[in-house]
Design an enzyme around this catalytic site. Structure first.
Site, PDB file in Angstrom:
ATOM      1  CD  GLU A   1       0.279   6.403  -3.547  1.00 26.07           C
ATOM      2  OE1 GLU A   1       0.069   6.012  -2.580  1.00 26.07           O
ATOM      3  OE2 GLU A   1      -0.146   4.881  -3.544  1.00 26.07           O
TER       4      GLU A   1
ATOM      5  CG  ASP B   1      -7.520   4.651  -0.755  1.00 25.93           C
ATOM      6  OD1 ASP B   1      -7.996   3.139  -1.106  1.00 25.93           O
ATOM      7  OD2 ASP B   1      -7.320   4.948   0.132  1.00 25.93           O
TER       8      ASP B   1
ATOM      9  CG  ASP C   1      -2.004   0.385   1.103  1.00 26.05           C
ATOM     10  OD1 ASP C   1      -2.455   1.736   0.064  1.00 26.05           O
ATOM     11  OD2 ASP C   1      -3.621   0.335   1.651  1.00 26.05           O
TER      12      ASP C   1
END
Length: 813
Positions: free
Chosen positions: A402, A472, A399
Site C-alpha cells: 500500500e 488481513d 506484502d
C-alpha cells in the site's frame, strides 16, 4: 425591405455571439469553455480521453497506468448550435461549447453518461511547493443504473451506487479509480492522489487532492467483457501465470524454521493430499532491525537454497515474503538512505521488539522506500535477486504494497518522491513496486514466469503477473460473505487475479475454553474454514493462510472424519478442474476474459442478478453459490482489524455446542439466472433458469451449476499440477444449447508461449444434431502430446472414448 435586412443582420450577429468555436486535431477536438481548455482525444474507436485544464496552462503528463498511445481514429465532427459532436463507428462524444460539459452515447444514440453542467472544478492548491489544483468532476447517471468496480472494498455491496469512498490504499482496501456500468461503458479517472468518490441522488463524482487538470478515459464496450477488454487495451494485457500457481497453496503466519516448512510439504505428500505451493512469511531474515533483508539471517533458516531445493525435490514451489520497507541494519537501507530514497512515514513494524502493543521505547527504524525512483527499484531487485531468486525462490509474496501508513500526518504527504509529492502519487504505490519486480525478473530470464502475490493494487497492475489478496481480514462469516463482492468488484476493474486468506487472517476468537491453542478443533471454526475453502477453490488462486490457528489439513483431524474429508474434497476438486482453469487463464490472456464473473456479466438481461452478491460465474460455464451462512454452529462475531487483530488474547465468544454432527443434511437457497438451462454439477439434475431453488447441502458440498452448452475438461487425480500428462481427459458436455470450449496447453512455466509455443484444441457441441466436434489441433510446443484419449460424458451418463491424433474428430450421440 430595409427592416427585414436589419433583422437578418441582427440574427446573424446574435448567432455569432452565442456560437462557440472549436479546433479539430489529429485525435479529436479542442475548445475553450468556462475558463478551461477542453480536449477530446480518441485513443481507439471505443476509447476516448477527456482533459480539462485552466485556459493557458500547459498540461504534460506521463500516465503511470495508461500504456496505450492515442491512435488516429476515423471520426466525423458536426456542430449543432453550441454542441459539437464527434462520432467514431463505435462511440459518440458531444461537447457543450459554452460550458465544456461532455456527453457520451452509443452508435445507436443510447445515452450512456454525461457530465453535470458546470461539474468541473479546478481549485488552486499548493502541493508541497508545487502550484497545482484540487480536481473535481461530477456526472449524472440513470436513477436505476448499477455501477461496479472502484477496487476492493469490504462493505459487502456488489453495486456501488449510493456509496461514498475515500479512495486511498489500505491493508484491506484497494483503491482503483475506475467503475463500469451495466449499460456497457467504463470510466477510468487517471489520478493517483487520495480521491473522494461520491454517488448520491445528486451526482456521481471524483474529487482528487492533486492534479494539473481533469484527466479521464471513457470506454464503451457494450458488455462488461467489452469494457474490461478496453481497460486492458488501455492499461495492459494479462500475461500467463504458471500452471502450478493454480494448484493448492498452504501458508501460515509464519513457519518459524526451514525444517518446519519442508515438513509441511512432506506431510502433504505422505497424506496424498495435493499441494503445489508453500509460502514463507516474514522474519526468515531475523529481527525487526533486519526487516526485509531479503536474506536468510535467522538461525532457524540456515540454508535458504537447501530449503528451496528440498521443496522442489518434493515437486512443490516456494514463494517468499518481501516488503516495501527496510530495517536500519540492512544493506538495502544503507544503500538507499545514502541516496535519499527512504521515506519518513510510520509503517509496520513500529517497534524493534516483537511485542503487542508496540514498545516504542525501542522503535524499529523501518522505512518505506521510494518505489517511484527507477534507481531505487534497481537496488531493490539487486538484493531480491542475489538473496532469494538466485537461491531458487519461485515467486514473490509482496506484502504491504500500500504501503502500511500509520497515523498519517498532512506533512507525510509532502514527502518528496522521484515523481513529486507522496500526495500526488500515493495510490500508484502498489503499481510501481509490483511493476518494478516484474520488469526486472523479465529482464533477468524468460525461462520462469513472474508470479507475484500482493496485498494492494492500482489500475494497470494486471500487466505485471500479480495476484492480489484481500488483506488481513477477520475470521468470521460476515467477512466471508464480504469477500465475494470484494473479489467481483476488483475483477470488474480489469484485474482478474484475486484471492483471500482461506479461513480469514485473524482467527484468535476461536482459541478459547477447551480449544485454547487448538482452534482448528473448534467446530465453529471448522465449519467456517470448510466453507471458506470451498469458496477458495473457485478463486484464481486457492491459498490457505492466517494467524492464530495453523491451517494445514491435518490440523483439522484425520482422513475419514467429516471436516478433514470436506477439505480434501475441495482440494481434489480444484485439481480435477485444472484443465478447465488453465484454459480459462488463456481466455483471460488472449481474449480479455475474467475468472470471477459477477452474474450480470453473462446474464445482463435478467435484472434480478444485477445486485446478487453471493453467487458468481467461475469462467463462463460454472456458477458457484458458496454456503456463506453457518448451518451447524452459531455464527461467531469477530470484530478485529489489521491493527487490533495482533492482540493475542483468548477468544471470548460463547463456546459452540459440545457435540456437532457434521453429517446431517442442511439446505441453502440458490438463484439460477434466466436465459439458460442449468445442471447440478454433483447430481446432473436439470433446472430451468430464472428461479430460486432450495439446494440440499452437506458439509462437503459447495453448490455448483453448469450452464447448458458448457464443455468442461477434467483431469486425472494428482498430487501436484504437472504430475501426470493430460493424455486421458474426461470431457463433460452439457446439452440444451450449442457450446464451445478451447483446451489450451503450453510448456507451463516459461514465456515461450509468447513466441507461439502452445496448442489450442477447439471443442464445439451442436445441440440439434447431438454432435461434438473436436477440431484440428492448432500449434505445437516441446513435449506436446501427439496422441491422447478423450472420454466424452453426458449428464445422462452416456459416454464415448475416442483417440485423438490432432486431426478433426466428430462424436455423435
Amino acid at each position: 425591405m430595409k427592416q427585414i435586412c436589419l433583422m437578418l443582420v441582427l440574427a446573424v450577429s446574435s448567432l455569432n455571439v452565442y456560437a462557440q468555436s472549436f479546433q479539430k486535431t489529429q485525435f479529436g477536438v479542442k475548445t475553450v469553455a468556462n475558463g478551461n481548455d477542453v480536449e477530446v482525444q480518441f485513443y481507439s474507436p471505443t476509447i476516448v480521453r477527456i482533459i480539462k485544464v485552466p485556459t493557458g496552462k500547459t498540461f504534460i503528463k506521463q500516465s503511470l497506468s495508461v500504456i496505450l498511445p492515442p491512435s488516429k481514429t476515423a471520426f466525423a465532427t458536426k456542430q449543432t448550435g453550441n454542441v459539437v459532436t464527434l462520432r467514431s463507428n463505435k462511440l459518440s462524444v458531444s461537447v457543450e461549447l459554452s460550458t465544456g460539459a461532455v456527453e457520451f452515447s452509443s452508435p445507436t444514440g443510447q445515452a450512456l453518461l454525461k457530465e453535470k453542467g458546470n461539474g468541473t472544478k479546478l481549485t488552486p492548491f499548493d502541493d508541497a511547493g508545487a502550484s497545482t489544483y484540487n480536481v473535481y468532476q461530477s456526472f449524472t447517471l440513470d436513477k436505476d443504473e448499477p455501477i461496479y468496480g472502484l477496487g476492493q472494498h469490504q462493505r459487502g455491496d456488489l453495486s456501488q451506487r449510493n456509496q461514498k469512498y475515500h479512495l486511498e490504499q489500505g491493508n484491506v482496501e484497494d483503491a482503483v479509480t475506475f467503475f463500469q456500468s451495466v449499460k456497457g461503458y467504463g470510466l477510468f479517472w487517471d489520478n493517483y492522489s487520495p480521491t473522494e468518490f461520491v454517488d448520491d441522488a445528486n451526482e456521481t463524482s471524483f474529487k482528487s487532492q492533486v492534479g494539473d487538470g481533469v484527466d479521464y478515459y471513457f470506454m464503451y464496450g457494450g458488455t462488461a467483457d467489452g469494457v474490461i477488454a478496453n481497460m486492458r487495451e488501455l492499461t495492459g494485457k494479462v500475461p500467463m501465470f504458471p500452471l502450478w500457481t493454480y494448484g493448492f497453496w498452504q501458508s501460515r503466519e509464519r513457519y518459524k524454521s526451514q525444517a518446519e516448512l519442508t515438513d509441511v510439504v512432506k506431510k502433504y505428500r505422505e497424506l496424498n493430499v495435493p499441494l503445489d505451493g508453500i509460502i514463507q512469511d516474514w522474519q526468515y531474515w531475523g529481527n525487526n532491525y533486519l526487516w526485509n533483508a531479503m536474506d536468510f539471517l535467522n538461525p532457524e533458516f540456515p540454508n535458504g537454497k537447501k530449503m528451496a531445493d528440498d521443496v522442489h525435490a518434493l515437486n512443490a514451489h516456494l514463494i517468499i515474503s518481501i516488503w516495501s520497507s527496510f530495517g536500519p541494519k540492512t544493506k538495502q537501507y544503507r544503500d538507499m538512505d545514502a541516496k535519499g530514497m527512504l521515506f519518513n512515514i510510520k509503517t509496520w513494524p513500529e517497534s524493534g521488539l516483537e511485542t503487542w502493543p508496540p514498545n516504542m521505547d525501542y522503535p524499529s527504524g523501518v522505512r518505506v522506500y521510494d518505489v517511484y525512483n527507477p534507481a531505487a527499484r534497481d537496488i531493490y531487485w539487486k538484493y531480491a535477486n542475489e538473496g532469494l531468486f538466485a537461491k531458487g525462490i519461485d515467486g514473490w509474496w509482496m506484502d504491504s504494497t500500500e504501503p502500511d501508513h500509520f497515523n498519517p500526518k498532512p506533512s507525510d504527504y509532502d514527502t518528496k518522491t522521484y515523481l513529486g509529492s507522496f500526495r500526488k502519487v500515493r495510490n500508484a504505490f502498489p503499481l510501481m513496486t509490483v511493476g518494478g519486480m516484474y520488469d526486472h525478473q523479465r529482464q533477468t530470464t524468460s525461462d520462469k514466469r513472474v508470479f507475484i502475490l500482493t496485498r494492494s493494487a492500482f489500475a494497470g497492475q494486471q500487466r505485471y503477473g500479480a495476484n492480489t489478496w484481500s488483506g488481513d481480514t477477520g475470521s468470521s462469516w460476515e467477512n466471508l460473505r464480504k469477500q465475494i463482492p470484494a473479489g467481483l468488484n476488483f475483477s470488474l476493474t480489469g484485474m482478474p487475479h484475486w484471492n483471500s486468506d482461506i479461513g480469514g487472517f485473524f482467527a484468535g476468537a476461536y482459541n478459547h475454553g477447551k480449544y485454547q491453542g487448538a482452534g482448528a478443533k473448534n467446530p465453529s471454526y471448522q465449519e467456517l474454514y470448510v466453507r471458506w475453502m470451498q469458496f477458495g477453490a473457485f478463486n484464481p488462486m486457492m491459498r490457505s493462510h492466517g494467524t492464530d490457528i495453523p491451517r494445514e489439513i491435518y490440523q483439522f483431524g484425520n482422513k475419514g472424519e467429516p471436516i478433514y474429508d470436506a477439505i480434501d474434497k475441495s482440494i481434489n476438486l480444484r485439481y480435477a478442474l485444472l484443465p478447465y482453469i488453465y484454459s480459462v487463464s488463456w481466455d483471460v490472456s488472449k481474449n480479455q476474459s475474467t475468472f470471477m464473473r459477477a452474474l450480470f456479466m453473462d446474464f445482463v438481461n435478467d435484472k434480478k442478478v444485477w445486485d446478487i452478491n453471493d453467487e458468481y460465474m467461475f469462467g463462463k460455464s460454472i456458477l458457484v453459490a458458496p454456503v456463506v451462512n453457518a448451518q451447524y454452529t452459531p455464527e461467531t462475531v469477530v470484530k478485529v482489524d489489521e491493527q487490533t487483530g495482533w492482540n493475542k488474547q483468548d477468544g471470548k465468544d460463547a463456546p459452540a455446542k459440545a457435540e456437532v454432527d457434521f453429517t446431517t443434511k442442511k439446505s441453502t437457497q440458490v438463484y439460477l439466472p434466466a436465459g439458460t438451462v442449468w445442471y447440478d454439477y454433483w447430481t446432473n439434475e436439470k433446472y430451468n433458469g430464472g428461479q430460486e431453488i432450495t439446494r440440499p447441502t452437506t458439509i462437503d458440498i459447495v453448490p455448483l451449476y453448469i450452464r447448458a452448452g458448457a464443455i468442461i475438461p477434467t483431469g486425472p487425480q494428482v498430487q501436484y499440477a504437472t504430475e501426470k500428462k493430460w493424455d486421458n481427459l474426461e470431457i463433460k458436455v452439457y446439452p440444451g444449447a450449442n457450446g464451445s470450449f478451447v483446451l489450451y496447453e503450453d510448456e507451463f512455466d516459461n514465456y515461450n508461449y509468447e513466441k507461439g509455443a502452445y496448442t489450442e484444441i477447439d471443442f464445439s457441441w451442436n445441440d440439434a444434431s447431438k454432435k461434438l466436434t473436436i477440431a484440428n489441433r492448432k500449434g505445437s510446443y516441446n513435449g506436446m502430446l501427439q496422441n491422447r484419449k478423450f472420454t466424452i460424458v453426458l449428464p445422462t451418463g452416456e459416454n464415448k472414448t475416442v483417440t485423438y491424433t490432432g486431426k478433426k474428430t466428430e462424436i455423435k450421440f
